[in-house]
Design a protein around this motif. Structure first.
Motif, short mmCIF file in Angstrom:
data_model
loop_
_atom_site.label_atom_id
_atom_site.label_comp_id
_atom_site.label_asym_id
_atom_site.label_seq_id
_atom_site.Cartn_x
_atom_site.Cartn_y
_atom_site.Cartn_z
N GLN A 173 0.81 -1.22 0.00
CA GLN A 173 0.00 0.00 0.00
C GLN A 173 0.84 1.28 0.00
O GLN A 173 0.43 2.28 -0.56
N TYR A 174 1.98 1.24 0.67
CA TYR A 174 2.67 2.50 0.93
C TYR A 174 4.04 2.64 0.28
O TYR A 174 4.72 3.63 0.50
N THR A 175 4.48 1.68 -0.48
CA THR A 175 5.79 1.85 -1.13
C THR A 175 5.57 1.98 -2.64
O THR A 175 4.57 1.51 -3.19
N ARG A 176 6.55 2.61 -3.26
CA ARG A 176 6.49 2.84 -4.71
C ARG A 176 6.44 1.50 -5.46
O ARG A 176 5.63 1.29 -6.36
N MET A 177 7.30 0.58 -4.99
CA MET A 177 7.35 -0.74 -5.62
C MET A 177 6.03 -1.49 -5.41
O MET A 177 5.53 -2.18 -6.30
N GLY A 178 5.48 -1.32 -4.21
CA GLY A 178 4.20 -1.99 -3.91
C GLY A 178 3.10 -1.50 -4.82
O GLY A 178 2.28 -2.30 -5.32
N ARG A 179 3.08 -0.20 -5.05
CA ARG A 179 2.04 0.37 -5.94
C ARG A 179 2.22 -0.14 -7.37
O ARG A 179 1.26 -0.47 -8.06
N ALA A 180 3.50 -0.22 -7.78
CA ALA A 180 3.78 -0.74 -9.13
C ALA A 180 3.31 -2.18 -9.24
O ALA A 180 2.73 -2.60 -10.25
N LEU A 181 3.53 -2.89 -8.16
CA LEU A 181 3.13 -4.30 -8.13
C LEU A 181 1.62 -4.43 -8.28
O LEU A 181 1.11 -5.27 -9.02
N ARG A 182 0.90 -3.56 -7.58
CA ARG A 182 -0.56 -3.62 -7.66
C ARG A 182 -1.04 -3.21 -9.06
O ARG A 182 -2.02 -3.75 -9.58
N ALA A 183 -0.32 -2.26 -9.64
CA ALA A 183 -0.69 -1.82 -10.99
C ALA A 183 -0.55 -2.97 -11.98
O ALA A 183 -1.43 -3.21 -12.82
N VAL A 184 0.56 -3.71 -11.86
CA VAL A 184 0.78 -4.86 -12.74
C VAL A 184 -0.31 -5.91 -12.51
O VAL A 184 -0.82 -6.52 -13.44
N ALA A 185 -0.66 -6.07 -11.23
CA ALA A 185 -1.69 -7.06 -10.91
C ALA A 185 -3.02 -6.68 -11.56
O ALA A 185 -3.76 -7.55 -12.04
N ASP A 186 -3.31 -5.40 -11.58
CA ASP A 186 -4.59 -4.94 -12.15
C ASP A 186 -4.61 -5.10 -13.67
O ASP A 186 -5.57 -5.58 -14.24
N ASP A 187 -3.54 -4.64 -14.33
CA ASP A 187 -3.54 -4.67 -15.79
C ASP A 187 -2.10 -4.59 -16.31
O ASP A 187 -1.46 -3.54 -16.23
N HIS A 188 -1.61 -5.70 -16.80
CA HIS A 188 -0.23 -5.76 -17.29
C HIS A 188 0.05 -4.69 -18.35
O HIS A 188 1.03 -3.95 -18.28
#
Lengths: 333, 430
Positions: free
Chosen positions: A199-214
């Motif tokens: 939720q709170y790290t840049r990498m974490g957000r990128a990870l969630r973005a990839v999870a949502d839509d590659h």
């Protein structure tokens, strides 16, 4: 309180604790599935490999000793030193990160845009490779995991609960394994850390973005390859935690890879994409199977807990195919 | 052209190198060095192979005939085991050691049809001890049912001969193997008046919390275990966790290796298991093994398992196979043996203390005699106890005999039922 009620509470508590152990394995599956849509068949073997590496590093075992000795005619077995548990954990983490990097570079990179079933098959191959590689690297002997985690029933808890029944009752106090308590605390910390990271790290957000839509993630400059390395590294870390807990329970041996079987009903129940789902699913499965084994088992000849977990999972599947916390699948035609 | 000739020569040479010489004694080893049960399969396979190598290297073979060991990996999987049998039986295989009760059950009709003897040493189908119904299957020196009776006799010794009203539990692998002792324990329960409770554990046995919570509540006086692989070490750990008195926890000989107790550390101290033969490496044969096999770089493994329970058992199985072959040579006055001759050798096998001493293993295994009718041997076993501080098994009893009155009747009953089901007319043994 009646011993019968206390026994029921004891069964539920122990079921919850066992469920946490299953969740630790299920978490690794969820992380990878969430980020890449891959069902990682090798998660159980990763836990085994991490545990083997940890014990090998800790006890100063020479990796590939059998192979080296066979080829060079030497008689190498041990470096002669022992590492503190903490240093061995760090060393194992580095090995798991290296493993993630190599798997991405040698396998995943070449399978981008392939069907999920192809990626699934790749993880089956990985599972068998890693099992053989682990055997070659560290040998197949049963090893003792000693990282200082206490095990055995808690005297204190037994004494406390002994006071809850009338004197002279046929009751011996409530049993809780201290290893399971440690595992529960570790699982809570793990979920908090993973949530903060996500939720709170840049990498974490990128990870969630990839999870949502590659595709969308790629279009805004997120490197899919970096994300995969990170995700597989985190899954390696979770596998290490699961390997430590299960290895402390039964020794580090190759059957450790079969703990993945315990995670499957948890995933069916909790959903493949939810971290809380993995935890709650584990707890429900743990309690369900222990209650079934103790209260239904004697009526049907026992040994029901393994298949009962799948019955519970299948029952949930009928009503919520996406699992308790999974994302609902809506397809418009 | 020269290249083709060279390749053809090399190919012929390779084939000739692989094919056994006519007189080679071919002993197939159905082993498992991979998979979840590998930690147990490896020491047994190493012991089996190293003994055969010793005979070749030290003695130049058995009576001058070299032994050829063909290992085939089963992964402790019944289907793979049957495949191994099918793929090796045409190589002149003389005797099979399947190392799995499941594989043994599958091989009983096949080996019987092929006239190849099977030695399921201390495992497999117990009623195969009846040689009149199972002429090609052997399970000496003791069977599972002997094991169950030996455990009960040990408990009787501890309790001064009276176990009436005692509670005895069996924690068992929920498979054909694990279920083997149930009938015997029930029959012995009727005789001695103890109450038997059963706790099945599904494969692989990694999670046994519910089982041991029940044991903690039921408070049995003794717990017996028929386990294998990780099930054993988890059970020992769980028993230690609930503080069950470990000297009242007794495993069969397949639940009594170092692998089963080391992971539990000090908690395993005092745990008992039955023994088919003695543990340890304090025997003259080990000097020869070191000289001709391990130090010569010809060992099957790295030598680290030498002296362990399962290594010794593998070595003992090989020794019994070799002695059966020696007996067969003696009976038939030939060195060119067939499986049928080996079967004759097995049926005439007599192992005495003198034999074992001459072979470098004095007081290692029981004295026994195999006959046409009795393929199960003497049914003797010892009890060993784990010393966690010394990290070694210590034998704490002399040879204990099984209750022959009960066991023999059960064997006869089961063998007769098998004969009836399969339309077998039992042979007459004189």
């Amino acid at each position: 309180m009646s011993p019968v009620v206390l026994n029921l509470i004891e069964t539920i508590l122990n079921g919850l604790m066992a469920g946490v152990m299953y969740s630790l394995v299920a978490l690794g599956f969820v992380l990878i599935f969430k980020a890449s849509g891959i069902f990682n068949f090798a998660q159980g073997v990763m836990a085994l490999f991490a545990a083997l590496t940890l014990v090998g590093l800790q006890t100063g075992q020479v990796p590939f000793a059998h192979l080296i000795n066979a080829v060079l005619g030497t008689n190498l077995h041990s470096f002669g030193w022992t590492l503190p548990a903490f240093a061995a954990v760090i060393g194992t983490l580095l090995v798991m990160v290296l493993f993630a990097y190599l798997f991405e570079a040698l396998v995943l990179k070449h399978l981008v845009n392939q069907e999920p079933i192809i990626l699934f098959m790749a993880t089956i191959g990985l599972a068998y490779f890693l099992e053989g590689f682990g055997d070659l690297m560290w040998g197949s002997d049963v090893k003792t995991m000693d990282v200082g985690i206490p095990s055995g029933g808690s005297f204190w808890w037994e004494d406390v609960t002994l006071g809850w029944v009338a004197e002279g009752s046929d009751y011996y106090g409530m049993y809780i394994d201290r290893l399971d308590v440690v595992a529960a605390v570790v699982a809570v910390v793990l979920v908090i850390v993973l949530t903060i990271f996500s939720q709170y790290t840049r990498m974490g957000r990128a990870l969630r973005a990839v999870a949502d839509d590659h595709q969308a993630a790629l279009s805004v400059g997120i490197s899919l390859r970096t994300i995969w390395v990170v995700v597989w590294s985190i899954a390696g870390f979770v596998a290490l935690v699961a390997g430590i807990m299960w290895g402390s329970k039964s020794g580090v041996q190759f059957s450790l890879s079969l703990i993945a079987l315990k995670a499957l009903p948890v995933l069916i129940l909790g959903g493949f994409t939810s971290i809380p789902g993995a935890i709650v699913g584990g707890l429900i499965i743990g309690v369900g199977e222990k209650l079934a084994e103790i209260y239904v088992g004697p009526m049907v000849g026992g040994a029901v807990e393994n298949w009962f977990a799948y019955v519970v999972a299948l029952a949930f599947l009928l009503f919520r195919p996406q699992g308790l916390f999974g994302e609902r699948i809506i397809e418009r035609v | 052209m020269r290249l083709k000739t060279t390749l053809a020569t090399a190919a012929i040479a390779t084939v000739m190198g692989v094919a056994p010489a006519m007189a080679d004694l071919v002993f197939p080893g159905l082993s498992y060095r991979t998979g979840p049960y590998a930690p147990n399969g490896i020491p047994f396979a190493d012991g089996y192979a190293d003994y055969m190598t010793l005979i070749n290297e030290r003695d130049g073979g058995l009576e001058g005939v070299k032994i050829k060991l063909i290992e085939c990996e089963t992964g402790y999987n019944t289907e793979k085991g049957v495949e191994c049998y099918e793929s090796t039986k045409g190589e002149g295989s003389l005797i099979y050691q399947p190392l799995s009760t499941g594989i043994t059950y599958q091989l009983i009709p096949k080996a019987t049809a092929d006239n190849i003897p099977v030695h399921s040493m201390g495992y497999g189908r117990t009623s195969a001890a009846d040689g009149t119904v199972f002429p090609w299957i052997f399970n000496y020196p003791a069977t599972y049912w002997d094991g169950a009776s030996i455990a009960i006799n040990h408990i009787l010794d501890l309790e001064g001969g009276n176990i009436n009203g005692k509670k005895i539990s069996l924690v068992y692998h929920n498979s054909a193997y694990g279920k083997e002792p149930i009938r015997t324990l029930e029959e012995l329960g009727k005789k001695h008046g103890y109450q038997l409770t059963l706790y099945p554990v599904d494969h692989p046995g990694q999670e046994q919390k519910a089982t041991w919570l029940q044991i903690r509540r039921d408070r049995p006086d003794y717990v017996l275990m028929w386990g294998w692989g990780v099930m054993n070490s988890v059970a020992v750990q769980e028993a230690a966790n609930i503080r069950f008195p470990m000297d009242h926890f007794i495993g069969v000989w397949w639940s009594g290796s170092e692998n089963d107790v080391l992971p539990a550390g000090d908690g395993a101290n005092g745990y008992k298991a039955l023994a088919l033969a003695n543990p340890g490496s304090d025997y003259p044969i080990y000097a020869d093994l070191k000289k001709y096999v391990h130090d010569a770089g010809k060992a099957a493994g790295d030598g680290s398992h030498a002296g362990e329970v399962l290594y010794n058992r593998g070595m003992y199985a090989a020794l019994l196979a070799v002695e059966a072959a020696r007996k067969a040579m003696e009976i038939h006055n030939t060195k060119d043996l067939t499986p049928a001759m080996i079967r004759d050798g097995m049926e005439a096998l007599e192992i005495t203390n003198e034999t074992m001493t001459n072979l470098g293993l004095p007081d290692f295994g029981p004295e026994f005699k195999v006959t046409c009718a009795n393929h199960g041997g003497s049914g003797l076993g010892k009890v060993q106890q784990w010393d966690a501080s010394a990290k070694e098994w210590k034998v704490i009893t002399d040879w204990i005999a099984a209750d022959r009155e009960v066991i023999d009747a059960l064997i006869k009953e089961d063998a007769e039922a098998y004969a009836k089901e399969n339309n077998i007319t039992p042979r007459t043994c004189e």
